[in-house]
Motif scaffolding. Structure first.
Motif, PDB file in Angstrom:
ATOM      1  N   ALA A 186      -9.215  34.248  -1.367  1.00  0.00           N
ATOM      2  CA  ALA A 186     -10.876  33.509  -1.719  1.00  0.00           C
ATOM      3  C   ALA A 186     -10.033  32.360  -3.247  1.00  0.00           C
ATOM      4  O   ALA A 186     -10.123  33.181  -4.293  1.00  0.00           O
ATOM      5  N   LEU A 187     -10.082  30.991  -2.879  1.00  0.00           N
ATOM      6  CA  LEU A 187     -10.274  30.786  -5.071  1.00  0.00           C
ATOM      7  C   LEU A 187     -11.400  30.073  -5.444  1.00  0.00           C
ATOM      8  O   LEU A 187     -12.565  29.937  -4.874  1.00  0.00           O
ATOM      9  N   SER A 188     -11.578  31.081  -6.531  1.00  0.00           N
ATOM     10  CA  SER A 188     -12.715  30.887  -7.393  1.00  0.00           C
ATOM     11  C   SER A 188     -12.484  30.579  -8.613  1.00  0.00           C
ATOM     12  O   SER A 188     -12.299  30.294  -8.819  1.00  0.00           O
ATOM     13  N   MET A 189     -13.461  29.649  -9.045  1.00  0.00           N
ATOM     14  CA  MET A 189     -14.004  28.784 -10.024  1.00  0.00           C
ATOM     15  C   MET A 189     -15.433  29.927 -10.418  1.00  0.00           C
ATOM     16  O   MET A 189     -16.487  29.105 -10.882  1.00  0.00           O
ATOM     17  N   VAL A 190     -15.202  29.656 -12.235  1.00  0.00           N
ATOM     18  CA  VAL A 190     -16.872  30.132 -13.105  1.00  0.00           C
ATOM     19  C   VAL A 190     -16.670  28.600 -13.746  1.00  0.00           C
ATOM     20  O   VAL A 190     -15.980  27.623 -13.943  1.00  0.00           O
ATOM     21  N   ILE A 191     -18.282  28.469 -13.587  1.00  0.00           N
ATOM     22  CA  ILE A 191     -19.035  27.270 -13.403  1.00  0.00           C
ATOM     23  C   ILE A 191     -19.783  27.396 -14.821  1.00  0.00           C
ATOM     24  O   ILE A 191     -19.936  26.585 -15.777  1.00  0.00           O
ATOM     25  N   SER A 192     -20.648  28.553 -15.092  1.00  0.00           N
ATOM     26  CA  SER A 192     -21.138  28.764 -16.287  1.00  0.00           C
ATOM     27  C   SER A 192     -21.484  30.312 -16.109  1.00  0.00           C
ATOM     28  O   SER A 192     -21.275  31.317 -16.138  1.00  0.00           O
ATOM     29  N   ARG A 213     -13.262  30.128   0.423  1.00  0.00           N
ATOM     30  CA  ARG A 213     -12.605  31.170   1.166  1.00  0.00           C
ATOM     31  C   ARG A 213     -11.565  30.557   2.875  1.00  0.00           C
ATOM     32  O   ARG A 213     -12.111  29.945   2.945  1.00  0.00           O
ATOM     33  N   PHE A 214     -11.072  31.277   2.318  1.00  0.00           N
ATOM     34  CA  PHE A 214      -9.445  31.325   3.308  1.00  0.00           C
ATOM     35  C   PHE A 214      -9.928  32.349   4.665  1.00  0.00           C
ATOM     36  O   PHE A 214      -8.941  33.716   4.520  1.00  0.00           O
ATOM     37  N   ARG A 255      -7.584  38.644  -3.625  1.00  0.00           N
ATOM     38  CA  ARG A 255      -7.171  38.966  -2.447  1.00  0.00           C
ATOM     39  C   ARG A 255      -7.431  39.427  -1.873  1.00  0.00           C
ATOM     40  O   ARG A 255      -8.715  40.436  -1.699  1.00  0.00           O
ATOM     41  N   LYS A 256      -7.208  38.965  -0.233  1.00  0.00           N
ATOM     42  CA  LYS A 256      -8.170  40.432   0.586  1.00  0.00           C
ATOM     43  C   LYS A 256      -7.223  41.338   1.056  1.00  0.00           C
ATOM     44  O   LYS A 256      -6.474  41.848   0.049  1.00  0.00           O
ATOM     45  N   ASN A 257      -8.373  42.314   1.281  1.00  0.00           N
ATOM     46  CA  ASN A 257      -8.027  43.928   1.320  1.00  0.00           C
ATOM     47  C   ASN A 257      -8.075  44.396   0.345  1.00  0.00           C
ATOM     48  O   ASN A 257      -6.749  45.201  -0.110  1.00  0.00           O
ATOM     49  N   GLN A 272     -10.845  23.298   3.011  1.00  0.00           N
ATOM     50  CA  GLN A 272     -10.310  24.924   3.052  1.00  0.00           C
ATOM     51  C   GLN A 272      -8.438  23.904   3.293  1.00  0.00           C
ATOM     52  O   GLN A 272      -7.485  24.761   2.167  1.00  0.00           O
ATOM     53  N   LYS A 273      -7.950  23.575   3.802  1.00  0.00           N
ATOM     54  CA  LYS A 273      -6.924  23.149   3.799  1.00  0.00           C
ATOM     55  C   LYS A 273      -6.535  22.059   2.933  1.00  0.00           C
ATOM     56  O   LYS A 273      -4.899  22.610   2.308  1.00  0.00           O
ATOM     57  N   GLU A 274      -6.791  21.709   2.127  1.00  0.00           N
ATOM     58  CA  GLU A 274      -6.721  20.551   0.650  1.00  0.00           C
ATOM     59  C   GLU A 274      -6.627  21.659  -0.386  1.00  0.00           C
ATOM     60  O   GLU A 274      -5.121  21.583  -1.311  1.00  0.00           O
ATOM     61  N   ALA A 275      -7.740  23.035  -0.325  1.00  0.00           N
ATOM     62  CA  ALA A 275      -7.549  24.347  -1.346  1.00  0.00           C
ATOM     63  C   ALA A 275      -5.585  24.866  -0.976  1.00  0.00           C
ATOM     64  O   ALA A 275      -4.916  25.130  -1.903  1.00  0.00           O
ATOM     65  N   LEU A 276      -5.561  25.355  -0.089  1.00  0.00           N
ATOM     66  CA  LEU A 276      -4.019  26.121   0.641  1.00  0.00           C
ATOM     67  C   LEU A 276      -3.240  24.977   0.020  1.00  0.00           C
ATOM     68  O   LEU A 276      -2.416  25.390  -0.847  1.00  0.00           O
TER      69      LEU A 276
END
Length: 264
Positions: free
Chosen positions: A28-34, A80-81, A57-59, A141-145
């Motif tokens: 998963a790609l994540s960002m903290v907003i606050s 999530r991917f 990272r998974k697993n 999702q595809k754009e993030a990848l």
């Protein structure tokens, strides 16, 4: 509150919150907003703040602590991917994973402005995504990848590897990860074993059943930390205990006195 979307998740907490089971089952790609997000992968611990972007990272065994700010709630955004998408994209590209890359449980993506701008743009689609628009979620999702691969092409060897964990050194793994609060079948999976094989190999190595060993190991570490001046309330979660009362009960049963008596 927290909306549990299938692929894109907006989280919001007004008080500090820890994840229950400490296992990341997907990338998963994540960002903290606050607020702040503290991640602990066992070896490395880091705090992420507003605007920080990172890849989970998974697993992986990983502890999450979400903390609101003094005047703001905790907010974060994750995309999530799933393995089906990753497999589809790697097949379309005729990409073959060259090697298994060992990575930390989370990867910081500092000063990657295009990823931060992308994550911020998702906030504009929140209403649509919360209504579970599958077509839009797939596009994002595809754009993030693509943006991740533009930043570092080697991420393909990481994200396109959807194979199960392979058999690894069980003793080394357990000595490093005994404090994670996950079920035995998770430990078994991450060491590349069935649950039955895990239990059998474990008893050959440690001479005791895994559940009993985990409890004793955590209690030994707890006693060491308490004797160093730590408080029970500061350590019980980090050592894999779900609540303070249970920790105090088993500690007293093991050592004949409560954690507070040990400190006095």
């Amino acid at each position: 509150m927290a909306e549990n979307l299938e692929y894109i998740n907006y989280s919001c907490y007004f008080t500090a919150f820890r994840e229950g089971e400490q296992f990341a089952s997907y990338n998963a790609l994540s960002m903290v907003i606050s607020g702040e997000m503290e991640l602990n992968g066992g070896v490395h611990r880091q705090v992420f703040r507003s605007g920080d972007v990172y890849l989970v990272r998974k697993n992986q065994l990983i502890k999450f602590l979400k903390k609101p700010g003094k005047e703001t709630e905790f907010k974060s955004l994750s995309i999530r991917f799933d393995e089906r998408l990753l497999n589809q994209m790697s097949t379309e590209e005729h990409f073959v994973v060259q090697e298994k890359i060992k990575t930390p449980a989370f990867i910081e993506l500092p000063q990657v402005s295009h990823l931060r701008y992308f994550m911020e743009s998702l906030l504009q689609y929140q209403d649509l995504l919360e209504n579970k628009s599958p077509e839009l979620a797939l596009v994002k999702q595809k754009e993030a990848l693509l943006l991740l691969f533009e930043y570092d092409i080697s991420f393909k060897n990481i994200l396109y590897d959807i194979s199960d964990p392979y058999k690894i050194n069980l003793e080394e793994f357990m000595l490093r990860n005994y404090h994670f609060n996950v079920k035995l079948d998770r430990f078994a999976y991450l060491t590349g074993r069935s649950l039955a094989t895990f239990k059998r190999d474990f008893e050959k190595i440690f001479g005791v059943a895994p559940g009993k060993w985990l409890l004793q190991k955590r209690l030994q570490e707890a006693r060491y930390l308490l004797e160093k001046g730590k408080k029970a309330s500061e350590i019980y979660i980090d050592l894999g205990f779900e609540d303070l009362s249970h920790f105090s009960f088993v500690f007293k049963k093991q050592f004949g006195l409560s954690p507070s008596k040990l400190l006095s």
